[in-house]
Design an enzyme around this catalytic site. Structure first.
Site, mmCIF file in Angstrom:
data_model
loop_
_atom_site.group_PDB
_atom_site.id
_atom_site.type_symbol
_atom_site.label_atom_id
_atom_site.label_comp_id
_atom_site.label_asym_id
_atom_site.label_seq_id
_atom_site.Cartn_x
_atom_site.Cartn_y
_atom_site.Cartn_z
ATOM 1 N N CYS A 239 2.715 -54.855 -0.531
ATOM 2 C CA CYS A 239 2.258 -56.199 -0.906
ATOM 3 C C CYS A 239 0.820 -56.347 -0.435
ATOM 4 O O CYS A 239 0.366 -55.600 0.435
ATOM 5 C CB CYS A 239 3.138 -57.271 -0.271
ATOM 6 S SG CYS A 239 2.861 -58.903 -0.991
ATOM 7 N N LYS B 17 13.643 -62.270 -5.095
ATOM 8 C CA LYS B 17 13.012 -62.803 -3.886
ATOM 9 C C LYS B 17 12.585 -64.236 -4.148
ATOM 10 O O LYS B 17 11.776 -64.500 -5.041
ATOM 11 C CB LYS B 17 11.808 -61.941 -3.526
ATOM 12 C CG LYS B 17 10.962 -62.538 -2.409
ATOM 13 C CD LYS B 17 9.871 -61.595 -1.970
ATOM 14 C CE LYS B 17 8.968 -62.264 -0.965
ATOM 15 N NZ LYS B 17 7.913 -61.382 -0.486
ATOM 16 N N ARG C 57 3.989 -70.039 -2.617
ATOM 17 C CA ARG C 57 4.148 -68.854 -3.457
ATOM 18 C C ARG C 57 5.031 -69.176 -4.666
ATOM 19 O O ARG C 57 5.634 -68.278 -5.255
ATOM 20 C CB ARG C 57 4.774 -67.715 -2.644
ATOM 21 C CG ARG C 57 4.015 -67.318 -1.383
ATOM 22 C CD ARG C 57 4.246 -65.847 -1.084
ATOM 23 N NE ARG C 57 3.976 -65.468 0.283
ATOM 24 C CZ ARG C 57 2.759 -65.243 0.785
ATOM 25 N NH1 ARG C 57 1.687 -65.444 0.021
ATOM 26 N NH2 ARG C 57 2.611 -64.855 2.034
ATOM 27 N N LYS D 147 16.752 -61.693 -1.382
ATOM 28 C CA LYS D 147 16.088 -62.163 -0.165
ATOM 29 C C LYS D 147 15.636 -63.594 -0.321
ATOM 30 O O LYS D 147 15.088 -63.903 -1.367
ATOM 31 C CB LYS D 147 14.894 -61.230 0.049
ATOM 32 C CG LYS D 147 13.877 -61.678 1.026
ATOM 33 C CD LYS D 147 12.673 -60.780 0.968
ATOM 34 C CE LYS D 147 11.651 -61.403 1.894
ATOM 35 N NZ LYS D 147 10.331 -60.967 1.652
ATOM 36 N N SER E 183 13.134 -63.294 8.488
ATOM 37 C CA SER E 183 12.667 -63.672 9.826
ATOM 38 C C SER E 183 13.178 -65.036 10.286
ATOM 39 O O SER E 183 13.636 -65.185 11.427
ATOM 40 C CB SER E 183 11.143 -63.635 9.869
ATOM 41 O OG SER E 183 10.586 -64.507 8.894
HETATM 42 C C1 PBG Z 1 5.370 -60.160 1.772
HETATM 43 C C2 PBG Z 1 6.696 -60.319 2.415
HETATM 44 C C3 PBG Z 1 7.257 -61.455 2.997
HETATM 45 C C4 PBG Z 1 8.455 -61.040 3.563
HETATM 46 C C5 PBG Z 1 8.612 -59.683 3.275
HETATM 47 N N1 PBG Z 1 7.517 -59.247 2.541
HETATM 48 C C6 PBG Z 1 6.741 -62.833 3.173
HETATM 49 C C7 PBG Z 1 6.408 -63.678 2.012
HETATM 50 O O1 PBG Z 1 6.702 -63.348 0.872
HETATM 51 O O2 PBG Z 1 5.777 -64.703 2.262
HETATM 52 C C8 PBG Z 1 9.368 -61.903 4.369
HETATM 53 C C9 PBG Z 1 10.223 -61.201 5.371
HETATM 54 C C10 PBG Z 1 10.767 -62.073 6.446
HETATM 55 O O3 PBG Z 1 10.556 -63.297 6.494
HETATM 56 O O4 PBG Z 1 11.457 -61.501 7.312
HETATM 57 N N2 PBG Z 1 5.209 -60.681 0.528
#
Ligand code: PBG
Length: 341
Positions: free
Chosen positions: A130, A207, A233, A264, A290
């Site tokens: 990413c 996602k 986003r 996710k 997270s």
């Molecule tokens: C990057 C990404 C994100 C996560 C994994 N890859 C954050 C987002 O999309 O803002 C989140 C993982 C987590 O919160 O543990 N795009």
């Protein structure tokens, strides 16, 4: 005289034991179980931050560290001893730019090469793909000049270049998390054309635009900037209100060459996991993200739940929903905790 009390109305009714025989002891509960937990199904996320000279604990995720290029080797060694063999790497570069390319990916390639040089086939190393840690604005791709939208084509092109760098460095799997359209096809095409047809692609296909990524964005310095027109986003990640988009994105990514499909966050989207498990043959991964991890840890810190039991119960729900792979910040506890069940 009419019977008025309910107790009396029940008379000599008998209530035969029916289902509780299957719950009566640990042996029969094991025999009757429809899912099991296996520590080998777990993937441990890893953060490696170029700007650090010493590993640093995350403020939002107790027990989770940002590693340095040196400390990650020791950390992976410890994880292997704890039974972890599969990792999802998040490289955090020290510099940011408006339009990342080429040399910006050197650090990520360095980390992948260092881990694979040290541990080789003993580990399976997937690398997140990413641009949000690379861009000044924190969005997951290249922004138009007016800052109003993400440029899909430019983003996909850059991601494909990045994927090739990671494959050359020895990554076992590329895991694109950006949510641009067409990136799976582009990545698969570039990998195959360069003799990396053995490198797998795990697509963050379903996602969602979620409130649960906060602690991760602190660690990866990837929060989208509020100063640009494009806020949040929501213009590229899935809407929680749109079920068919989540299913269609996953099916599109399989057609485009994804080997593993990811859903996710985990808990709010278990319905998606179940539906996908009934529709697709590819292995399904669920990412307990997270904020979800932090929720359990903070409750445990307050003495309100037991940490081990909290994670185990959620992991079981992922399996029941139909996931085969679990990405968890507590993966390094999985073997010990599951053995103690
Ligand atoms: C990057 C990404 C994100 C996560 C994994 N890859 C954050 C987002 O999309 O803002 C989140 C993982 C987590 O919160 O543990 N795009």
């Amino acid at each position: 005289m009419a019977n008025t009390s309910s107790q009396h109305a029940l008379g000599d009714a008998h209530y035969p034991a029916t289902h509780r025989r299957l719950r009566a002891n640990a042996h029969i509960r094991e025999l009757a179980a429809s899912v099991t937990l296996d520590y080998r199904d777990f993937i441990q996320p890893l953060f490696v931050d170029e700007s650090l000279s010493e590993r640093k604990e995350s403020s939002g995720m107790p027990g989770i560290f940002s590693e340095t290029l040196e400390s990650v080797i020791a950390s992976v060694g410890n994880d292997i001893a704890a039974g972890v063999r599969k990792f999802l790497l998040f490289p955090v570069p020290s510099g940011k730019s408006h339009h990342p390319h080429g040399a910006d990916f050197d650090f990520a390639a360095l980390v992948v090469a260092a881990v694979k040089r040290r541990f080789g086939a003993d580990v399976w190393l997937a690398c997140d793909l990413c641009l949000c840690s690379y861009t000044e604005h924190g969005h997951c791709g290249i922004l138009s000049a007016d800052g109003a939208r993400l440029l899909n084509n430019e983003t996909v092109y850059t991601l494909a270049e990045y994927a090739l760098r990671l494959a050359e460095a020895g990554a076992d799997c590329i895991a694109p998390s950006d949510m641009s359209d067409g990136r799976i096809h582009a990545i698969r095409t570039v990998l195959d054309a360069n003799n990396f047809d053995h490198v797998a692609v795990m697509s963050y296909a379903s996602k969602f635009a979620s409130a649960f990524y906060g602690p991760f964005r602190d660690v990866c310095k990837s929060a989208p900037s509020a100063t640009v027109q494009l806020q949040g986003r929501t213009t590229y990640q899935l809407s929680p209100f749109n079920l068919s988009d989540a299913l269609a994105s996953a099916e599109r990514d399989i057609t485009d060459g994804a080997d593993i499909i990811m859903v996710k966050p985990a808990v709010p989207y278990l319905d998606i996991v179940t539906r996908l498990s009934e529709r697709i043959l590819a292995p399904l991964a669920v990412y307990h993200v997270s904020g979800e991890y932090a929720a359990i840890e903070l409750l445990a810190r307050e003495g309100l739940i037991e940490r081990r039991a909290g994670h185990l119960e959620l992991w079981t729900s992922f399996k029941r929903a139909g996931a085969s792979i679990v990405i968890s910040y507590a993966a390094r506890e999985a073997r010990g905790w599951i053995q103690s069940l």
